[in-house]
Design an enzyme around this catalytic site. Structure first.
Site, PDB file in Angstrom:
ATOM      1  N   GLY A 126     -27.146   9.232  -5.309  1.00  0.00           N
ATOM      2  CA  GLY A 126     -28.576   9.429  -5.469  1.00  0.00           C
ATOM      3  C   GLY A 126     -29.268   9.454  -4.120  1.00  0.00           C
ATOM      4  N   ALA A 127     -30.589   9.640  -4.163  1.00  0.00           N
ATOM      5  CA  ALA A 127     -31.393   9.524  -2.959  1.00  0.00           C
ATOM      6  C   ALA A 127     -31.233   8.118  -2.409  1.00  0.00           C
ATOM      7  CB  ALA A 127     -32.856   9.782  -3.304  1.00  0.00           C
ATOM      8  N   ARG A 128     -31.134   7.988  -1.086  1.00  0.00           N
ATOM      9  CA  ARG A 128     -31.032   6.678  -0.426  1.00  0.00           C
ATOM     10  C   ARG A 128     -29.928   5.812  -1.014  1.00  0.00           C
ATOM     11  NH1 ARG A 128     -32.726   6.298   4.468  1.00  0.00           N
ATOM     12  NH2 ARG A 128     -33.440   8.411   4.235  1.00  0.00           N
ATOM     13  N   SER A 129     -28.824   6.440  -1.396  1.00  0.00           N
ATOM     14  CA  SER A 129     -27.718   5.667  -1.944  1.00  0.00           C
ATOM     15  C   SER A 129     -26.754   5.251  -0.853  1.00  0.00           C
ATOM     16  CB  SER A 129     -26.974   6.499  -2.998  1.00  0.00           C
ATOM     17  OG  SER A 129     -26.394   7.630  -2.377  1.00  0.00           O
ATOM     18  N   ALA A 167     -25.292  21.047   8.907  1.00  0.00           N
ATOM     19  CA  ALA A 167     -26.558  20.556   8.330  1.00  0.00           C
ATOM     20  C   ALA A 167     -27.228  21.695   7.583  1.00  0.00           C
ATOM     21  CB  ALA A 167     -27.465  20.043   9.436  1.00  0.00           C
ATOM     22  N   HIS A 200     -31.488  10.901  10.848  1.00  0.00           N
ATOM     23  CA  HIS A 200     -30.054  11.101  10.605  1.00  0.00           C
ATOM     24  C   HIS A 200     -29.318  11.380  11.912  1.00  0.00           C
ATOM     25  CE1 HIS A 200     -30.203  12.068   6.014  1.00  0.00           C
ATOM     26  NE2 HIS A 200     -30.103  10.795   6.257  1.00  0.00           N
ATOM     27  N   ARG A 214     -26.031   9.235  14.320  1.00  0.00           N
ATOM     28  CA  ARG A 214     -24.695   9.751  14.653  1.00  0.00           C
ATOM     29  C   ARG A 214     -24.397   9.573  16.136  1.00  0.00           C
ATOM     30  NH1 ARG A 214     -26.584  13.862  11.240  1.00  0.00           N
ATOM     31  NH2 ARG A 214     -27.252  15.033  13.051  1.00  0.00           N
ATOM     32  N   GLU A 230     -26.340  24.477  12.119  1.00  0.00           N
ATOM     33  CA  GLU A 230     -27.264  24.568  10.988  1.00  0.00           C
ATOM     34  C   GLU A 230     -26.852  25.717  10.081  1.00  0.00           C
ATOM     35  OE1 GLU A 230     -31.349  24.422  12.234  1.00  0.00           O
ATOM     36  OE2 GLU A 230     -31.013  22.518  13.305  1.00  0.00           O
TER      37      GLU A 230
END
Lengths: 163, 163, 163
Positions: free
Chosen positions: B4-7, B28, B44, B48, B56
Site C-alpha cells: 500500500g501507500a507508505r507501506s 523511476a 526518495h 538512496r 527516468e
C-alpha cells in the site's frame, strides 16, 4: 475467497470450482443496471466455459444456494459484496440476511465457494453511506469467514490461506 | 514487491537490491509534474546511496529495463502503478505495454525488482476514471506477479511472501 | 494488530488481551465528537466485560501508556489511526509523537497490544489532507511495527502473523 478489486479472486475461485467434478452453478449477485455493469457481467460470462449454469440472486442468496444444493453440487457465489450493496439499496435487514446465508452455507452438502471484496483498507470514505457499506461488508465477511472451512485472500492473482 | 501507500515497499525493495552486488539502476516512472511530486522524488532520492544510477521511464518501461540489462545488472523499477497512470494519461494501450513489460522481465539476465501499489482494497471509487485506473493497475499487477519468480506483499514495512 | 475497517481487529486484540491474566486498561484514542462516533464508542464499550478500566488519550498517548505500566499490566490501545488523525487536527509534531510512543512501548513492562488501521490500499485520495493522513498513518504503522515484538494483520476476523 477474499480479495480486492481486480485481484483475480473470481478467476481463482472459478479455477478452484472447475477442478472439482460435479454439477456447476454460478450464483451471480450483480444486476445489469448500467452499461459498465453489463460489460463486466458479459466479460465474466465469456471467461466461463459451458459447464456452468447461471442463476441470478441479487437479494435472496440463501434461497439460491439452497436451490443449488446437492451432494454433487459445486456452487460459486460471485460476489457477496454486491449482494450487500443490493440489500442496502433495498433497505433489507443485512444482519438477518447474513445469518440466513451462514445457515445455508452450513446446510450445503456439496462444494460451495463464495467470493467477496475486501473494501476496508483505504481511507475512511467521505460519505456516511459508503462508511455504512464498508461496515456492513466487513461484518458480513467476518461472519462468512467464521462459517467457512477455508478462507483465501487473493493479491495480484496469488492466494494466501487465512483459514 | 506489492504494498500500500507508505507501506515501506520502496525501502524494502531498495534494501533487497542493495544486498546484491552489481551495477545498480533505478528505473523511476514518476514525473515531477507538481511540487508535491517533486518533494516525494527528492525524498526518495535522498534515501538512496551513491551507487545508484537513475533513469527516468514514465512510459517506455520495457525499453528502459532492456537498456539496464546485463548479467551483473541490479535494476529497481519504482513504481508500476505510476507507470500505469502515465499510460492512461497518454491514452496508450496498457494491455500491449504490460505484455512488452512482461517480455522485458523474462529477458532480464540480472536481478530485477519491481515495486507496485495495491490499490483495490478500498471502497469502489466514485468516478469512472478512478475505477478504470484501479482495474488497469490490478490487471497489470496480476500479469507481473505471474511473470515474477518471487512476489512479496509489504504491510507496515514487513514483507509477506506470496510467491 | 493491523487491519482494515470492520476487519475484527479490535475484537481479536481484546480477546488476546483477555486471555492474559493481569490488570486490564483500555487506552481509547477516539473522542466522541459526533453521534456516529458516540455510537461506535458505546458499541465497543458494550463488547467489553467489567474487568477493563478505560482511559482516554486522544493525543498524549505515550503518557497514558506510561501511566498504565506495571509488571502485571495488560494494556490495549485502540486505535493508533484515530490518534494520528487527532494529532493532525491539533497540528502536532507527529514524528516526535511517534518517537515518544515507540519509547513508551519499549518501556512497558507488562503486555501491551496496539490496534491500527491499514489505510493505504485504496485509490490515491482526491484531497491533499487525506493523502497526508494516509502517509502519516502508514509511517506510524511502520515505526510501531518495527518496535513491536509481534505484528498480526487481520482480514475478516482472521489473523495473519507478519512478525
Amino acid at each position: 475467497m477474499l480479495g480486492g478489486a481486480r485481484s483475480g479472486k473470481s478467476r481463482y475461485a472459478q479455477a478452484r470450482a472447475e477442478a472439482i467434478a460435479g454439477r456447476h452453478t454460478l450464483v451471480a449477485t450483480a444486476e445489469a443496471r448500467d452499461a459498465e455493469m453489463r460489460d463486466r457481467i458479459a466479460r465474466h460470462r465469456a471467461d466461463r466455459d459451458q459447464r456452468w449454469r447461471t442463476v441470478e440472486a441479487p437479494r435472496d442468496l440463501a434461497a439460491a444456494i439452497d436451490a443449488a444444493n446437492g451432494a454433487d453440487a459445486v456452487a460459486l457465489v460471485d460476489c457477496l459484496t454486491i449482494w450487500i450493496s443490493n440489500l442496502m439499496l433495498a433497505e433489507a435487514d443485512i444482519d438477518a440476511a447474513t445469518r440466513d446465508l451462514c445457515e445455508a452455507i452450513q446446510r450445503f452438502e456439496g462444494q460451495l465457494i463464495l467470493v467477496a471484496n475486501e473494501v476496508g483498507l483505504g481511507i475512511v470514505p467521505d460519505n456516511a453511506l459508503a462508511r455504512r457499506f464498508r461496515d456492513e461488508a466487513g461484518r458480513a465477511n467476518q461472519a462468512v469467514a467464521a462459517a467457512a472451512q477455508e478462507v483465501q485472500m487473493i493479491f495480484a492473482g496469488l492466494p494466501q490461506r487465512l483459514k
